[in-house]
Design a protein around this motif. Structure first.
Motif, PDB file in Angstrom:
ATOM      1  N   GLU A 133       0.843  -1.196   0.000  1.00  0.00           N
ATOM      2  CA  GLU A 133       0.000   0.000   0.000  1.00  0.00           C
ATOM      3  C   GLU A 133       0.879   1.248   0.000  1.00  0.00           C
ATOM      4  OE1 GLU A 133      -3.643   1.984   2.631  1.00  0.00           O
ATOM      5  OE2 GLU A 133      -2.865  -0.022   3.103  1.00  0.00           O
ATOM      6  N   ALA A 134       0.505   2.232  -0.821  1.00  0.00           N
ATOM      7  CA  ALA A 134       1.197   3.524  -0.915  1.00  0.00           C
ATOM      8  C   ALA A 134       2.652   3.385  -1.347  1.00  0.00           C
ATOM      9  CB  ALA A 134       1.108   4.283   0.415  1.00  0.00           C
ATOM     10  N   ALA A 135       2.959   2.357  -2.152  1.00  0.00           N
ATOM     11  CA  ALA A 135       4.340   2.122  -2.564  1.00  0.00           C
ATOM     12  C   ALA A 135       4.821   3.112  -3.611  1.00  0.00           C
ATOM     13  CB  ALA A 135       4.492   0.706  -3.107  1.00  0.00           C
ATOM     14  N   LEU A 136       3.935   3.559  -4.500  1.00  0.00           N
ATOM     15  CA  LEU A 136       4.335   4.339  -5.658  1.00  0.00           C
ATOM     16  C   LEU A 136       4.247   5.841  -5.399  1.00  0.00           C
ATOM     17  CD1 LEU A 136       2.501   2.393  -8.511  1.00  0.00           C
ATOM     18  CD2 LEU A 136       4.921   2.243  -7.884  1.00  0.00           C
ATOM     19  N   ASP A 137       5.266   6.543  -5.844  1.00  0.00           N
ATOM     20  CA  ASP A 137       5.224   7.999  -5.855  1.00  0.00           C
ATOM     21  C   ASP A 137       4.677   8.527  -7.176  1.00  0.00           C
ATOM     22  OD1 ASP A 137       6.836   8.829  -3.294  1.00  0.00           O
ATOM     23  OD2 ASP A 137       7.966   7.208  -4.236  1.00  0.00           O
ATOM     24  N   ARG A 138       4.845   7.747  -8.229  1.00  0.00           N
ATOM     25  CA  ARG A 138       4.338   8.160  -9.537  1.00  0.00           C
ATOM     26  C   ARG A 138       3.992   6.922 -10.366  1.00  0.00           C
ATOM     27  NH1 ARG A 138       7.988  11.928 -13.312  1.00  0.00           N
ATOM     28  NH2 ARG A 138       7.623  13.386 -11.561  1.00  0.00           N
ATOM     29  N   LEU A 139       2.862   7.000 -11.061  1.00  0.00           N
ATOM     30  CA  LEU A 139       2.441   5.990 -12.024  1.00  0.00           C
ATOM     31  C   LEU A 139       2.272   6.679 -13.368  1.00  0.00           C
ATOM     32  CD1 LEU A 139       1.289   3.134 -12.728  1.00  0.00           C
ATOM     33  CD2 LEU A 139      -0.947   4.013 -12.033  1.00  0.00           C
ATOM     34  N   MET A 140       2.737   6.040 -14.442  1.00  0.00           N
ATOM     35  CA  MET A 140       2.655   6.645 -15.768  1.00  0.00           C
ATOM     36  C   MET A 140       2.044   5.670 -16.760  1.00  0.00           C
ATOM     37  SD  MET A 140       6.425   8.353 -15.533  1.00  0.00           S
ATOM     38  CE  MET A 140       6.885   6.994 -14.455  1.00  0.00           C
ATOM     39  N   LEU A 141       1.075   6.162 -17.508  1.00  0.00           N
ATOM     40  CA  LEU A 141       0.401   5.393 -18.553  1.00  0.00           C
ATOM     41  C   LEU A 141       0.424   6.256 -19.811  1.00  0.00           C
ATOM     42  CD1 LEU A 141      -1.366   2.820 -19.187  1.00  0.00           C
ATOM     43  CD2 LEU A 141      -3.345   4.264 -18.682  1.00  0.00           C
ATOM     44  N   MET A 142       1.351   5.969 -20.705  1.00  0.00           N
ATOM     45  CA  MET A 142       1.601   6.850 -21.843  1.00  0.00           C
ATOM     46  C   MET A 142       1.092   6.207 -23.129  1.00  0.00           C
ATOM     47  SD  MET A 142       2.979   9.107 -19.977  1.00  0.00           S
ATOM     48  CE  MET A 142       3.423  10.293 -21.239  1.00  0.00           C
ATOM     49  N   PHE A 143       0.074   6.800 -23.709  1.00  0.00           N
ATOM     50  CA  PHE A 143      -0.471   6.384 -25.000  1.00  0.00           C
ATOM     51  C   PHE A 143      -0.791   4.886 -25.034  1.00  0.00           C
ATOM     52  CE2 PHE A 143       1.981  10.228 -25.588  1.00  0.00           C
ATOM     53  CZ  PHE A 143       1.087  11.026 -26.295  1.00  0.00           C
ATOM     54  N   PRO A 144      -1.668   4.444 -24.141  1.00  0.00           N
ATOM     55  CA  PRO A 144      -2.017   3.018 -24.115  1.00  0.00           C
ATOM     56  C   PRO A 144      -2.870   2.619 -25.307  1.00  0.00           C
ATOM     57  CG  PRO A 144      -3.456   4.238 -22.657  1.00  0.00           C
ATOM     58  CD  PRO A 144      -2.414   5.218 -23.135  1.00  0.00           C
ATOM     59  N   ASP A 145      -2.934   1.320 -25.558  1.00  0.00           N
ATOM     60  CA  ASP A 145      -3.847   0.798 -26.572  1.00  0.00           C
ATOM     61  C   ASP A 145      -5.256   1.243 -26.209  1.00  0.00           C
ATOM     62  OD1 ASP A 145      -5.570  -0.803 -28.151  1.00  0.00           O
ATOM     63  OD2 ASP A 145      -4.014  -2.328 -28.348  1.00  0.00           O
ATOM     64  N   PRO A 146      -5.968   1.910 -27.107  1.00  0.00           N
ATOM     65  CA  PRO A 146      -7.283   2.447 -26.730  1.00  0.00           C
ATOM     66  C   PRO A 146      -8.381   1.410 -26.634  1.00  0.00           C
ATOM     67  CG  PRO A 146      -6.815   2.939 -29.024  1.00  0.00           C
ATOM     68  CD  PRO A 146      -5.551   2.363 -28.448  1.00  0.00           C
ATOM     69  N   TYR A 217       5.040   7.726 -30.011  1.00  0.00           N
ATOM     70  CA  TYR A 217       3.599   7.693 -30.234  1.00  0.00           C
ATOM     71  C   TYR A 217       3.036   9.103 -30.322  1.00  0.00           C
ATOM     72  CZ  TYR A 217       4.597   2.976 -28.742  1.00  0.00           C
ATOM     73  OH  TYR A 217       5.148   1.727 -28.642  1.00  0.00           O
ATOM     74  N   GLU A 218       3.537   9.989 -29.479  1.00  0.00           N
ATOM     75  CA  GLU A 218       3.136  11.388 -29.544  1.00  0.00           C
ATOM     76  C   GLU A 218       3.533  11.991 -30.888  1.00  0.00           C
ATOM     77  OE1 GLU A 218       3.997  14.992 -26.571  1.00  0.00           O
ATOM     78  OE2 GLU A 218       5.721  14.328 -27.723  1.00  0.00           O
ATOM     79  N   ALA A 219       4.768  11.740 -31.320  1.00  0.00           N
ATOM     80  CA  ALA A 219       5.235  12.293 -32.587  1.00  0.00           C
ATOM     81  C   ALA A 219       4.389  11.788 -33.752  1.00  0.00           C
ATOM     82  CB  ALA A 219       6.708  11.928 -32.796  1.00  0.00           C
ATOM     83  N   LYS A 220       4.043  10.508 -33.730  1.00  0.00           N
ATOM     84  CA  LYS A 220       3.220   9.938 -34.785  1.00  0.00           C
ATOM     85  C   LYS A 220       1.828  10.571 -34.790  1.00  0.00           C
ATOM     86  CE  LYS A 220       1.788   5.415 -36.633  1.00  0.00           C
ATOM     87  NZ  LYS A 220       0.332   5.514 -36.626  1.00  0.00           N
ATOM     88  N   ALA A 221       1.246  10.754 -33.596  1.00  0.00           N
ATOM     89  CA  ALA A 221      -0.073  11.363 -33.516  1.00  0.00           C
ATOM     90  C   ALA A 221      -0.067  12.776 -34.097  1.00  0.00           C
ATOM     91  CB  ALA A 221      -0.535  11.392 -32.058  1.00  0.00           C
ATOM     92  N   LEU A 222       0.945  13.544 -33.749  1.00  0.00           N
ATOM     93  CA  LEU A 222       1.010  14.918 -34.246  1.00  0.00           C
ATOM     94  C   LEU A 222       1.204  14.955 -35.759  1.00  0.00           C
ATOM     95  CD1 LEU A 222       3.169  16.485 -31.396  1.00  0.00           C
ATOM     96  CD2 LEU A 222       0.719  16.821 -31.791  1.00  0.00           C
ATOM     97  N   ARG A 223       2.018  14.043 -36.278  1.00  0.00           N
ATOM     98  CA  ARG A 223       2.205  13.986 -37.737  1.00  0.00           C
ATOM     99  C   ARG A 223       0.899  13.669 -38.451  1.00  0.00           C
ATOM    100  NH1 ARG A 223       6.759  10.786 -36.519  1.00  0.00           N
ATOM    101  NH2 ARG A 223       5.621   8.925 -37.233  1.00  0.00           N
ATOM    102  N   GLU A 224       0.087  12.838 -37.820  1.00  0.00           N
ATOM    103  CA  GLU A 224      -1.155  12.397 -38.452  1.00  0.00           C
ATOM    104  C   GLU A 224      -2.350  13.264 -38.070  1.00  0.00           C
ATOM    105  OE1 GLU A 224      -1.426   8.283 -37.394  1.00  0.00           O
ATOM    106  OE2 GLU A 224       0.282   7.706 -38.661  1.00  0.00           O
ATOM    107  N   GLY A 225      -2.102  14.366 -37.364  1.00  0.00           N
ATOM    108  CA  GLY A 225      -3.155  15.333 -37.093  1.00  0.00           C
ATOM    109  C   GLY A 225      -4.027  15.025 -35.896  1.00  0.00           C
ATOM    110  N   ARG A 226      -3.599  14.138 -34.998  1.00  0.00           N
ATOM    111  CA  ARG A 226      -4.361  13.852 -33.786  1.00  0.00           C
ATOM    112  C   ARG A 226      -3.825  14.678 -32.628  1.00  0.00           C
ATOM    113  NH1 ARG A 226      -3.254   8.967 -35.856  1.00  0.00           N
ATOM    114  NH2 ARG A 226      -1.776   8.457 -34.199  1.00  0.00           N
ATOM    115  N   GLN A 227      -4.715  15.099 -31.736  1.00  0.00           N
ATOM    116  CA  GLN A 227      -4.352  15.971 -30.633  1.00  0.00           C
ATOM    117  C   GLN A 227      -4.180  15.162 -29.346  1.00  0.00           C
ATOM    118  OE1 GLN A 227      -3.685  19.491 -30.188  1.00  0.00           O
ATOM    119  NE2 GLN A 227      -2.963  18.442 -28.347  1.00  0.00           N
ATOM    120  N   PRO A 228      -2.949  14.973 -28.871  1.00  0.00           N
ATOM    121  CA  PRO A 228      -2.784  14.295 -27.582  1.00  0.00           C
ATOM    122  C   PRO A 228      -3.308  15.151 -26.426  1.00  0.00           C
ATOM    123  CG  PRO A 228      -0.742  14.278 -28.860  1.00  0.00           C
ATOM    124  CD  PRO A 228      -1.659  15.270 -29.503  1.00  0.00           C
ATOM    125  N   LEU A 229      -3.758  14.479 -25.391  1.00  0.00           N
ATOM    126  CA  LEU A 229      -4.118  15.117 -24.135  1.00  0.00           C
ATOM    127  C   LEU A 229      -3.272  14.500 -23.022  1.00  0.00           C
ATOM    128  CD1 LEU A 229      -8.020  15.338 -24.320  1.00  0.00           C
ATOM    129  CD2 LEU A 229      -6.351  17.135 -24.829  1.00  0.00           C
TER     130      LEU A 229
END
Length: 236
Positions: A133-146, A217-229
């Motif tokens: 419990e409470a082990a993580l200071d940060r969790l990251m989920l970057m551009f997961p399979d939708p 994945y971010e670079a690919k999205a921007l090249r293809e006109g998708r807006q990351p959040l």
């Protein structure tokens, strides 16, 4: 609980979907999996006391779920040597992409490895369930399979059924970063996180915040006109 599996939340399918391997592995890639990965692999037993699993004392613990090509993880654990970094990925070609950055060819079994990095090459949901419990200071989920189809929604890591387990693993005041360029997943994150008791956060940013390394994945999205959040949620 088996060697690399912990119980999942009720209603969450205990099955890993998606590919484990893409194109056939080259000899160098196979050596990385056979010789280098075992030297970095985090075991389920070590997950019970994760800070002790690193090659030196660490001041915090970060987990990246689904690191893809590994460029984001590589940038962060390299820039934060005092942080214990757990990088999780099941796709073998992605694992090789990170491992090849770490050791020179011919040194797969002997080359020096980052002391603040461990790899979890299994379903990250089982790791979440095994951490203290409470082990993580940060969790990251970057551009997961939708998983864009409605019937596949339970496969998504952002899931109301999994939120209690995720919240248990993050310390109060800890951060959960999420990035996505997929409109379906963006709407899903907004829906799931709108009415839950565990996390607070501002509306997502439309440009990558300072301190978030870029990804392919971010670079690919921007090249293809998708807006990351980009979301940053704080554990209550």
């Amino acid at each position: 609980m088996t060697a690399d599996r912990a119980p999942l939340a009720e209603g969450i399918p205990d099955r890993l979907y998606g590919r484990r391997r893409g194109h056939p592995l080259r000899p160098r890639q196979q050596r990385l999996l056979d010789l280098t990965l075992p030297r970095l692999r985090l075991t389920m037993a070590e997950a019970a006391a994760p800070r002790a699993a690193f090659g030196r004392p660490v001041e915090g613990l970060w987990l990246e779920v689904g690191f893809g090509g590994g460029e984001h993880a590589h940038a962060l654990f390299g820039a934060n040597p005092a942080i214990g970094y757990i990088a999780s990925e099941v796709f073998e070609n992605g694992l090789c992409s990170l491992l090849t950055r770490l050791v020179a060819e011919g040194e797969e079994a002997t080359g020096a490895l980052p002391p603040n990095l461990r790899i979890w090459p299994q379903d990250a949901r089982h790791l979440i369930g095994a951490l203290p419990e409470a082990a993580l200071d940060r969790l990251m989920l970057m551009f997961p399979d939708p998983w864009p189809k409605a019937r596949h929604a339970k496969r998504r890591f952002v899931n109301a059924g999994l939120l209690p387990a995720i919240a248990r693993a993050i310390r109060p005041g800890g951060e959960w970063r999420i990035a996505s360029d997929d409109p379906t997943y963006q709407a899903w994150v907004a829906e799931v996180m709108a009415d839950q008791p565990f996390f607070d956060g501002p509306p997502p940013a439309g440009t990558r915040p300072e301190g978030w390394p870029p990804t392919r994945y971010e670079a690919k999205a921007l090249r293809e006109g998708r807006q990351p959040l980009y979301w940053s949620f704080t554990r209550r």
